[in-house]
Motif scaffolding. Structure first.
Motif, PDB file in Angstrom:
ATOM      1  N   ASP A 113       0.813  -1.211   0.000  1.00 38.27           N
ATOM      2  CA  ASP A 113       0.000   0.000   0.000  1.00 38.27           C
ATOM      3  C   ASP A 113       0.849   1.265   0.000  1.00 38.27           C
ATOM      4  OD1 ASP A 113       0.923  -0.481   2.582  1.00 38.27           O
ATOM      5  OD2 ASP A 113      -0.730   0.667   3.477  1.00 38.27           O
ATOM      6  N   GLU A 114       2.129   1.145   0.214  1.00 34.71           N
ATOM      7  CA  GLU A 114       2.983   2.338   0.238  1.00 34.71           C
ATOM      8  C   GLU A 114       3.475   2.608  -1.199  1.00 34.71           C
ATOM      9  OE1 GLU A 114       4.439   5.506   2.239  1.00 34.71           O
ATOM     10  OE2 GLU A 114       3.346   3.873   3.245  1.00 34.71           O
ATOM     11  N   ASN A 136       5.525   4.585  -2.771  1.00 35.80           N
ATOM     12  CA  ASN A 136       6.948   4.721  -3.099  1.00 35.80           C
ATOM     13  C   ASN A 136       7.655   3.371  -3.087  1.00 35.80           C
ATOM     14  OD1 ASN A 136       6.674   7.428  -3.454  1.00 35.80           O
ATOM     15  ND2 ASN A 136       7.382   7.969  -1.372  1.00 35.80           N
ATOM     16  N   ILE A 137       7.279   2.530  -2.121  1.00 39.28           N
ATOM     17  CA  ILE A 137       7.904   1.199  -2.047  1.00 39.28           C
ATOM     18  C   ILE A 137       7.466   0.360  -3.255  1.00 39.28           C
ATOM     19  CG2 ILE A 137       8.069  -0.921  -0.695  1.00 39.28           C
ATOM     20  CD1 ILE A 137       7.754   0.807   1.819  1.00 39.28           C
ATOM     21  N   GLU A 190       6.704   1.450  -6.146  1.00 36.45           N
ATOM     22  CA  GLU A 190       7.422   1.929  -7.324  1.00 36.45           C
ATOM     23  C   GLU A 190       8.853   1.397  -7.372  1.00 36.45           C
ATOM     24  OE1 GLU A 190       7.071   6.107  -8.045  1.00 36.45           O
ATOM     25  OE2 GLU A 190       8.497   6.043  -9.735  1.00 36.45           O
ATOM     26  N   ALA A 191       9.498   1.385  -6.210  1.00 34.82           N
ATOM     27  CA  ALA A 191      10.884   0.919  -6.157  1.00 34.82           C
ATOM     28  C   ALA A 191      10.989  -0.559  -6.538  1.00 34.82           C
ATOM     29  CB  ALA A 191      11.442   1.148  -4.749  1.00 34.82           C
ATOM     30  N   PHE A 228      10.239  -1.156 -10.227  1.00 35.87           N
ATOM     31  CA  PHE A 228      11.378  -0.753 -11.022  1.00 35.87           C
ATOM     32  C   PHE A 228      12.435  -1.855 -11.066  1.00 35.87           C
ATOM     33  CE2 PHE A 228      15.595   1.161 -11.385  1.00 35.87           C
ATOM     34  CZ  PHE A 228      15.479   1.984 -12.497  1.00 35.87           C
ATOM     35  N   LEU A 229      12.771  -2.373  -9.869  1.00 32.90           N
ATOM     36  CA  LEU A 229      13.794  -3.413  -9.757  1.00 32.90           C
ATOM     37  C   LEU A 229      13.430  -4.644 -10.559  1.00 32.90           C
ATOM     38  CD1 LEU A 229      14.704  -3.365  -5.954  1.00 32.90           C
ATOM     39  CD2 LEU A 229      16.183  -2.710  -7.858  1.00 32.90           C
ATOM     40  N   ARG A 245      13.342  -4.239 -14.368  1.00 31.39           N
ATOM     41  CA  ARG A 245      14.700  -4.197 -14.884  1.00 31.39           C
ATOM     42  C   ARG A 245      15.300  -5.591 -14.926  1.00 31.39           C
ATOM     43  NH1 ARG A 245      17.551   0.799 -16.326  1.00 31.39           N
ATOM     44  NH2 ARG A 245      19.412  -0.216 -15.491  1.00 31.39           N
ATOM     45  N   PHE A 297      14.865  -3.250   3.163  1.00 27.55           N
ATOM     46  CA  PHE A 297      15.618  -4.374   2.589  1.00 27.55           C
ATOM     47  C   PHE A 297      16.643  -3.829   1.600  1.00 27.55           C
ATOM     48  CE2 PHE A 297      11.484  -3.641   0.645  1.00 27.55           C
ATOM     49  CZ  PHE A 297      11.868  -3.207  -0.618  1.00 27.55           C
ATOM     50  N   ASN A 321      18.069  -4.018  -2.170  1.00 24.47           N
ATOM     51  CA  ASN A 321      17.452  -4.372  -3.448  1.00 24.47           C
ATOM     52  C   ASN A 321      17.922  -5.746  -3.952  1.00 24.47           C
ATOM     53  OD1 ASN A 321      16.300  -1.932  -3.229  1.00 24.47           O
ATOM     54  ND2 ASN A 321      17.466  -0.943  -4.890  1.00 24.47           N
ATOM     55  N   SER A 348      11.756   3.141   1.456  1.00 26.47           N
ATOM     56  CA  SER A 348      11.776   3.881   0.194  1.00 26.47           C
ATOM     57  C   SER A 348      13.132   4.541  -0.039  1.00 26.47           C
ATOM     58  CB  SER A 348      10.691   4.963   0.194  1.00 26.47           C
ATOM     59  OG  SER A 348       9.438   4.374   0.384  1.00 26.47           O
ATOM     60  N   ARG A 395      16.034   3.766   1.208  1.00 29.20           N
ATOM     61  CA  ARG A 395      17.101   2.816   0.921  1.00 29.20           C
ATOM     62  C   ARG A 395      16.961   2.256  -0.507  1.00 29.20           C
ATOM     63  NH1 ARG A 395      19.036  -2.505   4.368  1.00 29.20           N
ATOM     64  NH2 ARG A 395      20.789  -3.000   2.983  1.00 29.20           N
ATOM     65  N   PHE A 400      15.432   3.470  -3.184  1.00 28.66           N
ATOM     66  CA  PHE A 400      15.730   4.405  -4.281  1.00 28.66           C
ATOM     67  C   PHE A 400      17.180   4.861  -4.282  1.00 28.66           C
ATOM     68  CE2 PHE A 400      11.070   4.864  -4.508  1.00 28.66           C
ATOM     69  CZ  PHE A 400      10.944   4.599  -5.861  1.00 28.66           C
ATOM     70  N   GLU A 420      19.667   2.983  -3.490  1.00 31.07           N
ATOM     71  CA  GLU A 420      20.378   1.867  -4.107  1.00 31.07           C
ATOM     72  C   GLU A 420      20.152   1.867  -5.619  1.00 31.07           C
ATOM     73  OE1 GLU A 420      20.511  -1.326  -0.401  1.00 31.07           O
ATOM     74  OE2 GLU A 420      19.691  -1.943  -2.324  1.00 31.07           O
ATOM     75  N   ILE A 421      18.895   2.206  -5.983  1.00 29.23           N
ATOM     76  CA  ILE A 421      18.630   2.283  -7.436  1.00 29.23           C
ATOM     77  C   ILE A 421      19.500   3.352  -8.072  1.00 29.23           C
ATOM     78  CG2 ILE A 421      16.891   2.992  -9.153  1.00 29.23           C
ATOM     79  CD1 ILE A 421      14.815   1.594  -7.350  1.00 29.23           C
TER      80      ILE A 421
END
Lengths: 126, 892
Positions: A10-11, A13-14, A16-17, A20-21, A24, A107, A109, B684, B686, B688, B690-691
């Motif tokens: 639900d967050e 930004n998390i 999205e991160a 993205f990972l 990729r 965590f 990535n 978030s 950490r 981003f 790292e990204i």
């Protein structure tokens, strides 16, 4: 063979991160931000792997996991659980409920990517 | 002619002899070798204190004045003794089983231990008997004066002699009546002395009679002839008077304190009554045998105007019979002294037990137990009472002038004491008799007796002549000697009729209309059915059957094993085999002590008494048992209270423990929440960072976007930490309020502008600025913080298409109330309480806050002496902030 991941978080930004990972890394990623209907969404999407947050609005990750494990079609689905409440009690509960891998936020990535790859590999081997 | 000195010497010698006898009898009784002291003969003779100086001297005078009427004085007691001995037996049995000490004690005991009644009876007795004692003193001085007249060296002082006689008798009564405190109030010394005196007075009177008949008149035939010639011999009977006086004598025989003392209190064995039933009438017959001859001969021999009351003395003297006269004097002296001594003793017991001791005990405040201290006080009060009673008699003698005829005073006393009769007889035979009835009867009888007989008898100041003639206040129907217009009766008959009949009527009527108290009912049963409740006079007889019963009872109380061990040991001590010892007094005493350890002394006594049957269980015993049970109850209720208290403490501890557990749980939850709120933005950041570090070939827009996220999340972290610190400071009460003054409208302006800057969504703010011009004394920055929070929340959560926030202000009772209501869909009812809790977020969507805002607002408002609540009854979210407007802040 498919590499589809369902991310329930639900967050934004998390979400999205992680998205993205995984993209990729060559994964198909679907996201969902609500706990209430998560089981149905997962059931209809039939992903190869689920990344599940514990504190979700509507229904907690623990309950969703328990429901998943109670269903024949989703029993064997690999579930990677992420939690921000890094307490050992939560890890115990998750393991009892049948979690495949349990990780504490924040965590790294690479850890997440490794976990997703490992779980997927295990699932496809068996 | 014997000189007065010789007479005094003889008197002193006689008294010394009585002292010796009394002393010896007491010693003998103390050693327990006093069987002859307890013979029926001594008992019968002791009853002869009925025959006082009044009978000894007065009967002859009575006969000389009123003919054969004097016989009534003897007939009354004779009738009682012969015809009512079963009633007397009941009285004696009750007296012994209830261990009564006086007639006042008996009456009070019967009517539920009422001390009021005892005091009434005591006062009545003292008032009735005082003239009677005076009478005895008078008789002694009169007889002295006879000898004094004949003495050439006449130095006789009547008043002084009365004083010394009274003092001497008081000393005797004190010495032998109050030597020690016997539980049974028995006085063997006094009783023996009284018996000796009974013999002396009988012998004296018989001697004078024989002298008169054979020495003066010249034989039986001559005497009878003289009697026939005299007026005295005529049986002209006034029936009313005869019946009245016979009845009075009978009543007095039962009710007089001194008679009660010798008949009931000093009674050793109720079988003695059987002997007395014939022996005492015989004694009376002998006492009366020569009354008429002496009177007739005296009237013939003595000069006109000679006091016939003293014929017994003067007739022998006139015939030159010094020795006989001396014996006669001793007879009269004996009659007077024995009466005075026993009466003083009986009255002093009553006065001391029912008046002096209650006053002393209540003045002491705390209930004193019967210790040596109290015993000496009791003895002292008895002695003082005896002295006081003698002094009363002496002063009555001085006041009345000693003029009235002996018999008249005696009858007045009889009529007074007879007022006790209804309560006494009713108490013995009628279970329905009540305390109030007895009190009413006694009071009515006493007042009427006082008014119709005693006061007119005293005359003078006590009863003015005009009242006698025409009644008080001119009410002729209240004339003392003609009540209710019944005129022409003999004053004595009149008084006795009215006082006793109204006494009895009041007693019956009040008793019938009242209800006896439980203890009265209990006592009534004990009295009326005394023969069923108490064992015979033989005392208990031990038997094996009783031992078995005792064993069974003891097993219940002591436990089977302990009881067997105890009984076995006792049996062995007695040299018997097995488990059943003989119930000897010693064994019973030890058993009682053993049981008392478990159930209390009174209960043990009552239980053994019940089984052995030696002494009946008196009400005192039962009351003592009740006392013990009450104590046990009190102990158990105390234990109960203690256990309640412990229960409450345990409950409190449990509650405290639950509270602590809850607090600990809350703390865990809080930490868990804090952990979550901190880890989420960190995750978030950490991820981003790292990204940004690891990903090659990121687009510049992507780089900027991810850096912005990192920046925002870092800000969120900072805000969260700020809020946490703020809350912690507020909760710990360490906050420093920065008090200032300003207008509320300025505070709201600042809050609105801060909350709305940088707002992505616009929201209309509706205000009534005119209402807001309220001066405020508060921490204005904190107040602004609260309003900012509320406005920002509305901005974030209001889900209306065109969001509006209405701010309304009013002032109520020194309080400023600010309501903020938006036009959204509001907060669900069951979540309204939660919104002020930490980390509470109602809606599903994230709005960037950690959920601490309202919790902080609540803390702030509490610090400011105000409050923040959810305002029910509105469509949208509605909050009410209230705080003191003026300059008085809650002292925080």
């Amino acid at each position: 063979m498919s590499r589809r991941v369902m991310l329930v978080e639900d967050e934004p930004n998390i979400t999205e991160a992680i998205r993205f990972l995984l993209i990729r890394d060559g994964w198909e990623v679907e996201t969902h931000a609500d706990g209430t209907d998560a089981v149905e969404v997962i059931s209809s999407a039939k992903p190869d792997l689920v990344i599940l947050d514990v504190m979700l609005p509507g229904k907690s990750g623990m309950e969703i996991l328990t429901d998943l494990r109670a269903r024949d079609d989703l029993k064997g689905l690999p579930v990677l659980m992420l939690t921000a409440r890094g307490q050992s009690r939560d890890r115990d509960m998750a393991e009892k409920a049948g979690v495949s891998r349990f990780m504490t936020k924040p965590f790294s990535n690479s850890e997440v990517l490794t976990a997703v790859r490992d779980l997927h590999a295990q699932a496809t081997q068996t | 002619m014997a000189s007065l000195n010789v007479l005094v010497l003889v008197c002193l010698g006689y008294v010394a002899l009585l002292f010796l006898v009394a002393f010896a009898a007491d010693r003998l009784a103390a050693t327990g070798r006093s069987t002859w002291l307890r013979s029926p003969l001594v008992y019968t003779l002791s009853l002869s204190i009925y025959c006082t100086a009044w009978t000894f001297y007065g009967a002859v005078g009575y006969a000389a004045r009123s003919g054969l009427e004097f016989v009534t004085i003897y007939v009354g007691p004779t009738l009682v003794m012969i015809g009512w001995w079963w009633g007397l037996r009941k009285l004696v049995r009750v007296g012994r089983s209830q261990r009564v000490t006086s007639i006042a004690d008996l009456i009070s005991s019967r009517y539920g231990k009422s001390n009021t009644l005892a005091i009434c009876v005591t006062i009545l007795a003292v008032i009735s008997v005082t003239p009677y004692i005076a009478l005895q003193l008078q008789s002694i001085t009169l007889s002295f004066s006879i000898f004094a007249e004949a003495d050439p060296n006449n130095s006789y002082n009547e008043i002084a002699s009365v004083f010394w006689v009274a003092a001497g008798l008081a000393v005797f009564a004190i010495l032998f009546g109050t030597r020690n405190l016997d539980a049974n109030e028995r006085h063997h010394g006094v009783v023996t002395a009284v018996a000796i005196e009974a013999v002396v007075k009988l012998v004296a009177l018989l001697a004078v009679g024989i002298f008169v008949v054979w020495g003066v008149a010249g034989g039986v035939g001559q005497t009878m002839a003289r009697i026939d010639a005299s007026e005295i011999g005529q049986w002209n009977i006034d029936r009313g008077r005869w019946a009245t006086i016979t009845f009075l004598a009978a009543a007095a025989f039962v009710c007089l304190p001194r008679m009660f003392q010798v008949m009931v209190v000093e009674n050793d064995d109720e079988r003695h009554l059987r002997t007395a039933a014939w022996a005492f009438p015989l004694y009376l017959l002998l006492m009366s045998l020569f009354v008429v001859p002496i009177a007739v001969v005296g009237l013939d021999l003595m000069p006109e105007g000679a006091n016939p009351d003293l014929f017994v003395l003067t007739v022998p003297l006139s015939q030159g019979q010094q020795g006989l006269a001396m014996l006669s004097f001793l007879g009269g002296f004996s009659s007077a002294t024995s009466m005075v001594i026993v009466a003083a003793m009986a009255l002093s017991t009553m006065v001391s037990n029912h008046i002096v001791m209650p006053i002393w005990l209540s003045s002491r405040g705390t209930g004193a137990s019967v210790s040596g201290d109290v015993r000496s006080i009791v003895l002292l009060s008895r002695r003082v009472s005896i002295a006081a009673i003698m002094a009363l008699g002496y002063f009555y003698y001085r006041l009345s002038g000693g003029g009235a005829a002996l018999a008249a005073i005696g009858l007045i006393a009889f009529a007074g004491i007879a007022q006790i009769l209804p309560a006494l007889v009713g108490g013995l035979f009628w279970r329905g008799a009540t305390r109030t009835g007895a009190l009413a009867g006694l009071t009515v009888g006493f007042v009427l007796w006082l008014y119709t007989l005693l006061l007119p008898g005293i005359g003078g100041e006590a009863m003015p002549a005009n009242v006698m003639a025409s009644g008080p206040f001119g009410l002729s129907w209240l004339r003392p000697q003609a009540l209710f217009g019944i005129d022409g009766l003999d004053p004595m008959v009149h008084s006795v009729m009215w006082s006793l009949s109204l006494n009895a009527a009041a007693f019956c009527v009040v008793s019938l209309f009242g209800f006896p108290s439980p203890i009265e009912r209990l006592q009534a049963a004990q009295f009326v059915n005394v023969f069923e409740h108490s064992a015979g006079p033989r005392g208990w007889v031990g038997s094996v059957a009783q031992s078995e019963d005792l064993m069974i009872m003891s097993q219940r109380i002591l436990g089977a094993r302990e009881a067997q061990v105890f009984f076995h040991a006792e049996a062995q001590r007695q040299g018997a085999r097995g488990y059943l010892p003989e119930p000897t007094p010693k064994f019973l005493e030890r058993l009682e002590r053993e049981l008392a350890g478990s159930v209390g002394a009174a209960t043990a006594h009552a239980m053994i008494g019940q089984i052995v049957g030696g002494s009946s269980v008196s009400v005192e015993d039962l009351l003592a048992v009740a006392d013990e049970s009450a104590q046990l109850l009190e102990y158990s209720s105390r234990l109960e209270a203690k256990s309640d208290e412990l229960g409450r403490t345990a409950h409190q501890l449990r509650e405290a423990n639950e509270k602590l557990t809850q607090i600990s749980l809350q703390k865990d939850n809080f930490l868990s929440q804090v952990s979550h709120e901190l880890r989420t933005p960190m995750t978030s950041i950490r991820a981003f960072s790292e990204i940004l570090r690891d990903t090659e070939g990121l687009e510049p827009e992507e780089q900027t976007r991810y850096a912005t996220i990192i920046h925002d999340e870092a800000l969120r972290l900072t805000r969260l930490l700020d809020d946490l610190l703020d809350l912690s400071v507020l909760e710990n009460g360490q906050v420093n309020l920065n008090m200032g003054e300003g207008l509320l409208t300025e505070v709201l302006d600042r809050a609105v502008s801060t909350a709305m800057t940088g707002a992505s969504r616009d929201m209309r703010i509706l205000r009534h600025v005119s209402d807001e011009r309220i001066p405020v004394h508060s921490d204005l920055d904190r107040l602004t913080q609260v309003f900012i929070n509320l406005i920002a929340n509305a901005r974030k959560y209001c889900d209306a298409n065109t969001p509006e926030l209405s701010i309304r202000v009013h002032e109520v009772g020194g309080k400023v109330v600010v309501d903020m209501v938006d036009n959204g869909s509001g907060i669900p009812r069951d979540s309204r309480k939660l919104v002020f809790e930490k980390f509470a977020r109602v809606s599903a969507e994230r709005a960037g806050g950690a959920g601490l805002g309202l919790a902080i607002c609540r803390e702030i408002m509490q610090r400011l002496g105000g409050d923040i609540t959810y305002l029910n009854g509105h469509q949208g979210a509605a909050f009410r902030v209230s705080f003191p407007s003026g300059y008085q802040l809650a002292a925080q």
